[in-house]
Design a protein around this motif. Sequence first.
Motif, PDB file in Angstrom:
ATOM      1  N   ALA A 311       0.912  -1.154   0.005  1.00  0.00           N
ATOM      2  CA  ALA A 311      -0.060  -0.080  -0.112  1.00  0.00           C
ATOM      3  C   ALA A 311       0.893   1.170  -0.081  1.00  0.00           C
ATOM      4  O   ALA A 311       0.368   2.386  -0.143  1.00  0.00           O
ATOM      5  CB  ALA A 311      -0.956  -0.062   1.340  1.00  0.00           C
ATOM      6  N   ASN A 312       2.314   1.154  -0.202  1.00  0.00           N
ATOM      7  CA  ASN A 312       3.027   2.544   0.103  1.00  0.00           C
ATOM      8  C   ASN A 312       2.759   3.300   1.313  1.00  0.00           C
ATOM      9  O   ASN A 312       2.471   4.758   0.971  1.00  0.00           O
ATOM     10  CB  ASN A 312       2.984   3.195  -1.313  1.00  0.00           C
ATOM     11  N   ASP A 337      -7.291   1.019   3.019  1.00  0.00           N
ATOM     12  CA  ASP A 337      -5.952   1.578   3.606  1.00  0.00           C
ATOM     13  C   ASP A 337      -5.790   2.871   2.957  1.00  0.00           C
ATOM     14  O   ASP A 337      -6.352   3.546   2.126  1.00  0.00           O
ATOM     15  CB  ASP A 337      -4.843   0.726   3.215  1.00  0.00           C
ATOM     16  N   THR A 338      -4.812   3.644   3.754  1.00  0.00           N
ATOM     17  CA  THR A 338      -4.648   5.127   3.588  1.00  0.00           C
ATOM     18  C   THR A 338      -3.230   5.390   2.714  1.00  0.00           C
ATOM     19  O   THR A 338      -2.668   6.413   2.594  1.00  0.00           O
ATOM     20  CB  THR A 338      -4.371   6.012   4.683  1.00  0.00           C
ATOM     21  N   ASN A 341      -1.640   4.714  -3.955  1.00  0.00           N
ATOM     22  CA  ASN A 341      -1.796   3.652  -4.748  1.00  0.00           C
ATOM     23  C   ASN A 341      -1.213   3.971  -6.059  1.00  0.00           C
ATOM     24  O   ASN A 341      -1.518   5.194  -6.896  1.00  0.00           O
ATOM     25  CB  ASN A 341      -3.290   3.332  -5.107  1.00  0.00           C
ATOM     26  N   THR A 342      -0.309   3.164  -6.334  1.00  0.00           N
ATOM     27  CA  THR A 342       0.711   3.466  -7.782  1.00  0.00           C
ATOM     28  C   THR A 342       0.154   2.655  -8.843  1.00  0.00           C
ATOM     29  O   THR A 342       0.735   2.577 -10.029  1.00  0.00           O
ATOM     30  CB  THR A 342       2.141   3.344  -7.470  1.00  0.00           C
ATOM     31  N   GLN A 343      -0.627   1.631  -8.608  1.00  0.00           N
ATOM     32  CA  GLN A 343      -1.161   0.531  -9.655  1.00  0.00           C
ATOM     33  C   GLN A 343      -2.200   0.873  -9.922  1.00  0.00           C
ATOM     34  O   GLN A 343      -3.192   1.402  -9.182  1.00  0.00           O
ATOM     35  CB  GLN A 343      -0.974  -0.834  -8.850  1.00  0.00           C
ATOM     36  N   ALA A 344      -2.727   0.510 -11.256  1.00  0.00           N
ATOM     37  CA  ALA A 344      -4.223   0.565 -11.731  1.00  0.00           C
ATOM     38  C   ALA A 344      -4.957  -0.632 -11.268  1.00  0.00           C
ATOM     39  O   ALA A 344      -4.322  -1.530 -10.940  1.00  0.00           O
ATOM     40  CB  ALA A 344      -4.017   0.455 -13.346  1.00  0.00           C
ATOM     41  N   ILE A 345      -6.041  -0.238 -11.209  1.00  0.00           N
ATOM     42  CA  ILE A 345      -7.022  -1.515 -10.827  1.00  0.00           C
ATOM     43  C   ILE A 345      -6.994  -2.676 -11.501  1.00  0.00           C
ATOM     44  O   ILE A 345      -6.739  -3.782 -10.985  1.00  0.00           O
ATOM     45  CB  ILE A 345      -8.691  -0.946 -10.722  1.00  0.00           C
ATOM     46  N   GLU A 346      -6.832  -2.359 -12.767  1.00  0.00           N
ATOM     47  CA  GLU A 346      -6.400  -3.825 -13.624  1.00  0.00           C
ATOM     48  C   GLU A 346      -5.300  -4.662 -13.321  1.00  0.00           C
ATOM     49  O   GLU A 346      -5.287  -6.025 -13.174  1.00  0.00           O
ATOM     50  CB  GLU A 346      -6.464  -3.383 -15.065  1.00  0.00           C
ATOM     51  N   GLU A 372     -11.991  -0.310  -5.057  1.00  0.00           N
ATOM     52  CA  GLU A 372     -12.075   1.188  -5.468  1.00  0.00           C
ATOM     53  C   GLU A 372     -10.555   1.880  -5.152  1.00  0.00           C
ATOM     54  O   GLU A 372     -10.171   1.519  -4.170  1.00  0.00           O
ATOM     55  CB  GLU A 372     -13.199   1.848  -4.506  1.00  0.00           C
ATOM     56  N   SER A 373     -10.495   2.707  -5.990  1.00  0.00           N
ATOM     57  CA  SER A 373      -9.104   3.248  -5.463  1.00  0.00           C
ATOM     58  C   SER A 373      -9.389   4.804  -5.627  1.00  0.00           C
ATOM     59  O   SER A 373      -9.791   5.432  -6.451  1.00  0.00           O
ATOM     60  CB  SER A 373      -8.098   3.133  -6.760  1.00  0.00           C
ATOM     61  N   ASN A 374      -9.099   5.432  -4.185  1.00  0.00           N
ATOM     62  CA  ASN A 374      -9.447   6.915  -4.146  1.00  0.00           C
ATOM     63  C   ASN A 374      -8.240   7.334  -3.142  1.00  0.00           C
ATOM     64  O   ASN A 374      -8.257   7.655  -1.990  1.00  0.00           O
ATOM     65  CB  ASN A 374     -10.636   7.070  -3.006  1.00  0.00           C
ATOM     66  N   GLY A 375      -7.040   7.461  -3.756  1.00  0.00           N
ATOM     67  CA  GLY A 375      -5.909   7.682  -3.123  1.00  0.00           C
ATOM     68  C   GLY A 375      -5.408   6.421  -2.571  1.00  0.00           C
ATOM     69  O   GLY A 375      -4.527   5.898  -3.036  1.00  0.00           O
ATOM     70  N   GLY A 376      -5.978   5.874  -1.473  1.00  0.00           N
ATOM     71  CA  GLY A 376      -5.966   4.460  -0.883  1.00  0.00           C
ATOM     72  C   GLY A 376      -6.576   3.485  -1.667  1.00  0.00           C
ATOM     73  O   GLY A 376      -7.034   3.721  -2.947  1.00  0.00           O
TER      74      GLY A 376
END
Length: 388
Positions: A311-312, A337-338, A341-346, A372-376
């Motif tokens: 999660a970086n 998590d907070t 996110n550096t990866q795409a959902i795919e 879902e990706s919203n920052g975290g």
Amino acid sequence: MKYKIKEMLLGIDKVQETSMEQVRTVFVNILLLLATLVLLFDLYNSIANGYWAMAYTEIIVITAFVLAYWLFKNGWSLYHTSVITVGGIAFLSLFALNVEGYGKESALFWTASLPIFVFFLFGTREGVRWTVAITLGIAMSAVNAYYEWIPPIFSFDLLIQMVVGFLAISVTVYYFEKIRSSYEKKLDHLVKEREVLLKELHHRVKNNMQVIMSMLWLQVDKIEDPKYAQMFLENIDRLSAMAQVHANLYKADNLEMIEIKAYLRDLLEGLKKVSPYAIEYDLDSVSLDMKSAVNIGLIVNEAITNAIQHANMTGDGMISVALKKQKNDWLQIIIADTGVNTQAIEEIEDSMGLALIKDMVQSLYEGKLRLESNGGFSLIIDFRQEVR
């Protein structure tokens, strides 16, 4: 609201919900309600035919049923209901045998039905005492008919036949009730024995898993490559999540359902001790079957492990877990998590960790997974609680 109505009508508020005593109490209170309805119908007939003495008696018995229920409702029990039901019907029967102005068929009906009420409501031991008392009451009616102290309604010969018939019916009902109660005791003994064996089984499974985890820990210390050491640690965490289910089961009263709130709380408290990040949780109280509980535990364990690794997050990062009840037996789990996110959902969907989570979500009843990706990063699982 539904359960309160059931308490009010059946008087089971002081009885353990899953006990055999509750089942018997429900049936006994239903019998009391039916007896009251029959008495009301009989009261109508008594008034219509001018049997006023019997009508007054039936009013007294019905009033006693109703008043006793409201007086005893806070301490209502199987014994209270039984005494009121049998006492009222016995009084009615003996009154009908000695007071003019009542249908003979009804008197015979109530008298003949008494053994069924007596032994079903009281059991064999207490039922014998009531049978003796009622038999003496009918016998006294026969003595009255013989000496004609009060003008008899039934002849002496018929009352003697009623005494013999009452005893014959009582002996027959006693015999079958004895068989039924004996079978019930054996069944209860087998159920308790099964519970003890199942608790012992869950205890042994939990201990065996702990032995396996200890052996894996010993191997971890010998592995120099951090990559392979991490693989061992992940499997130890999975075993720990499964072992916790068996630990909760052998301590629980219900060996088929897991209180998921307590289970996840213990699991998350264990993960908090080894996590470099804060873990917070908000869990509703829900009972699930063992298979669903194991899968949820593995999902939560896997998701938190992935968050810690990928999660970086910075030192003040946080992982949150929520389990919430939805409408129509649906449940929702959100693990977020907070991190950055550096990866795409795919890309995340193609990862090995998520593939394992997907398999476990599919094993849940109507399980659905969303990302879902919203920052975290958030992992949302919806599934239904199976009604048993």
